[in-house]
Design an enzyme around this catalytic site. Structure first.
Site, PDB file in Angstrom:
ATOM      1  N   TYR A  10       0.829  -1.225   0.000  1.00  0.00           N
ATOM      2  CA  TYR A  10       0.000   0.000   0.000  1.00  0.00           C
ATOM      3  C   TYR A  10       0.855   1.264   0.000  1.00  0.00           C
ATOM      4  CZ  TYR A  10      -3.334  -3.456   1.798  1.00  0.00           C
ATOM      5  OH  TYR A  10      -4.105  -4.569   1.981  1.00  0.00           O
ATOM      6  N   ASP A  15     -16.383 -13.139   9.126  1.00  0.00           N
ATOM      7  CA  ASP A  15     -14.944 -12.983   8.917  1.00  0.00           C
ATOM      8  C   ASP A  15     -14.376 -12.464  10.242  1.00  0.00           C
ATOM      9  OD1 ASP A  15     -12.381 -12.179   8.365  1.00  0.00           O
ATOM     10  OD2 ASP A  15     -12.880 -11.122   6.504  1.00  0.00           O
ATOM     11  N   TYR A  50     -13.949  -5.003   5.029  1.00  0.00           N
ATOM     12  CA  TYR A  50     -12.672  -5.379   4.412  1.00  0.00           C
ATOM     13  C   TYR A  50     -12.490  -6.885   4.579  1.00  0.00           C
ATOM     14  CZ  TYR A  50      -7.820  -6.156   3.414  1.00  0.00           C
ATOM     15  OH  TYR A  50      -6.670  -6.666   2.865  1.00  0.00           O
ATOM     16  N   LYS A  55      -4.704 -14.109  11.197  1.00  0.00           N
ATOM     17  CA  LYS A  55      -4.067 -13.081  12.014  1.00  0.00           C
ATOM     18  C   LYS A  55      -3.586 -13.618  13.368  1.00  0.00           C
ATOM     19  CE  LYS A  55      -4.951  -8.928   9.637  1.00  0.00           C
ATOM     20  NZ  LYS A  55      -6.112  -8.670   8.788  1.00  0.00           N
TER      21      LYS A  55
HETATM   22  C1  LIG Z   1      -6.430  -8.889   7.384  1.00  0.00           C
HETATM   23  C2  LIG Z   1      -7.801  -9.325   7.044  1.00  0.00           C
HETATM   24  C3  LIG Z   1      -8.047 -10.172   5.942  1.00  0.00           C
HETATM   25  C4  LIG Z   1      -6.963 -10.605   4.998  1.00  0.00           C
HETATM   26  O1  LIG Z   1      -5.975 -11.363   5.613  1.00  0.00           O
HETATM   27  P1  LIG Z   1      -4.539 -11.507   4.908  1.00  0.00           P
HETATM   28  O2  LIG Z   1      -3.826 -12.489   5.776  1.00  0.00           O
HETATM   29  O3  LIG Z   1      -3.929 -10.144   4.907  1.00  0.00           O
HETATM   30  O4  LIG Z   1      -4.785 -12.021   3.538  1.00  0.00           O
HETATM   31  C5  LIG Z   1      -9.351 -10.563   5.718  1.00  0.00           C
HETATM   32  N1  LIG Z   1     -10.358 -10.170   6.525  1.00  0.00           N
HETATM   33  C6  LIG Z   1     -10.154  -9.377   7.587  1.00  0.00           C
HETATM   34  C7  LIG Z   1     -11.298  -8.997   8.463  1.00  0.00           C
HETATM   35  C8  LIG Z   1      -8.874  -8.916   7.874  1.00  0.00           C
HETATM   36  O5  LIG Z   1      -8.686  -8.093   8.918  1.00  0.00           O
END
Ligand SMILES: *Cc1c(COP(=O)(O)O)cnc(C)c1O
Length: 416
Positions: free
Chosen positions: A15, A236, A142, A265
């Site tokens: 980015y 998510d 996101y 994460k």
């Molecule tokens: C960071 C994130 C993603 C993407 O994960 P990456 O490991 O960067 O591909 C998807 N959804 C949410 C809510 C996120 O915070």
């Protein structure tokens, strides 16, 4: 002092406009909540490396577990071969997740975990003879940087707006946080349900789309709407999972069981990349068939990476042996108290805190690079984006370190 290896000749940064990019901050080691810089200075970390390092950096239990696994076997393919760390992790996740979210598909990154969830939803319908190609996502959402995940991010505000017209078109709607919006969404789903494969949301906190919060009751309403229209609901929890919002998973605060959940994460405590897409029995059973083509056709090379599974198992141990969830709750109270006075600072619209997420909402986009440099001068790692300055520290942060972060924030807001 810039170390000799640090230049922008060959590395393309995330980015980042490379024409004007400042050199990133060189880190040589990290322990607890402290990043040690090449020039010997230390920064107190307010971001937890994109929300991964929930136990702080280099936690001895995780380091030891990964080192032991590395000695034994860094990796073997997951097709046809099995290793204990993955099978143990899958059963532990199934036990921790609510309802019958019992079927765990491993991958290596959050975006891929979401891709797998979307693919599961589409094939769930295909296996029942229905072709459904659209997803419902939400404003400020996101879900990742790959093509399908970009298409369900907020198309106006999100970081992928450049790709409008290139990406598959999805339905991105308002979070139903009022009776009127709930009725609108109900109507919308009734009209379009035969095209819709699933609804996807980041529960409680929308992270990279601007750290926007919604009430737990929104998730109950969304569950009811999805049930009424027969639509799978995907949570998510890549950002919210593992204590970030004050409970192990955000869904606990709503008492809502999604049909599919995405984790990554902080799954490994930030030590090794790993992700998981976990489905209920109803989703899983739609793939059981005498027809081999009804199987889920997915399988990343580094699927269920043993080092990642070892790190994740160690991280789950720590949620049992250390008071991580209580720490997240204490961080919320601490952030609320020390960030609230920021409301009086110039340019501040609002201040909010949820679990270990503290947000100072500005009235316009900030000069992120300039602010970041100011924070580094003050010995803290805080990385604003868009129109927010936020704190998402490791959950283990001590009160005096957290106060050092909020103090730096106050000073920078007041131009000191
Ligand atoms: C960071 C994130 C993603 C993407 O994960 P990456 O490991 O960067 O591909 C998807 N959804 C949410 C809510 C996120 O915070």
């Amino acid at each position: 002092m810039t170390p000799p290896w640090l230049n922008l000749d060959h590395v393309w940064l995330p980015y980042t406009q490379m024409k004007t990019a400042d050199l990133p901050v060189p880190v040589i080691s990290a322990r607890g909540v402290r990043l040690k810089l090449a020039d010997g200075r230390e920064l107190i970390d307010g971001i937890a490396s994109w929300w991964t390092a929930c136990h702080g950096y280099s936690h001895p239990h995780i380091v030891k577990s990964v080192a032991e696994q590395l000695e034994k076997m860094p990796h073997v393919m997951f097709g046809g071969l099995a290793h204990e760390p993955a099978y143990r992790l899958a059963s532990r996740l199934a036990a921790l997740l609510p309802g019958d979210l019992n079927h765990v598909f491993f991958s290596e990154s959050g975006s891929v975990a979401v891709e797998v969830a979307l693919k599961m939803a589409v094939q769930f319908w295909l296996n029942q003879g229905q072709r459904r190609t659209k997803f419902v996502g939400f404003r400020n959402g996101y879900h990742g940087d790959t093509f399908a995940t970009m298409s369900i991010c907020d198309p106006e505000e999100g970081m992928h707006k450049l790709f409008r017209g290139v990406l598959p078109e999805q339905f991105v709607v308002e979070i139903p946080d009022s009776a009127e919006k709930r009725m609108q969404l109900d109507h919308f789903l009734a009209q379009n349900k035969n095209e819709i494969a699933a609804v996807i949301i980041e529960p409680l906190v929308q992270g990279a789309g601007g750290m926007k919060f919604h009430d737990a009751c929104v998730l109950g309403d969304l569950r009811a709407l999805c049930d009424r229209h027969g639509l799978p609901l995907i949570f998510d929890e890549i950002f919210t999972g593992f204590g970030r919002t004050g409970t192990l998973f955000a869904n606990e605060q709503a008492g809502v069981v999604p049909d599919i959940i995405c984790l990554s994460k902080a799954l490994t405590g930030g030590a090794v990349p790993l992700a998981a897409t976990v489905a209920t029995s109803e989703i899983f059973n739609a793939f059981l068939s005498d027809d081999s083509e009804a199987a889920l056709m997915h399988g990343p090379t580094y699927m269920a990476y043993p080092l990642g599974c070892a790190a994740a198992n160690a991280s789950l141990d720590l949620f049992v042996s250390e008071p991580r969830i209580a720490q997240a709750a204490a961080i919320e109270a601490h952030l609320r108290e020390e960030l609230t006075p920021c409301r009086a600072a110039p340019g501040v619209l609002d201040v909010r805190a949820k679990g270990a997420v503290g947000v100072v909402q500005m009235d316009r986009p900030v000069d992120a690079a300039a602010l970041r440099a100011r924070f580094v001068e003050k010995g803290v790692w805080i990385k604003p984006f868009g129109d927010i300055i936020y704190l998402t520290p490791p959950l283990v942060i001590a009160p005096q370190d957290l106060s050092a972060l909020t103090r730096a924030l106050h000073e920078v807001l007041h131009g000191r």
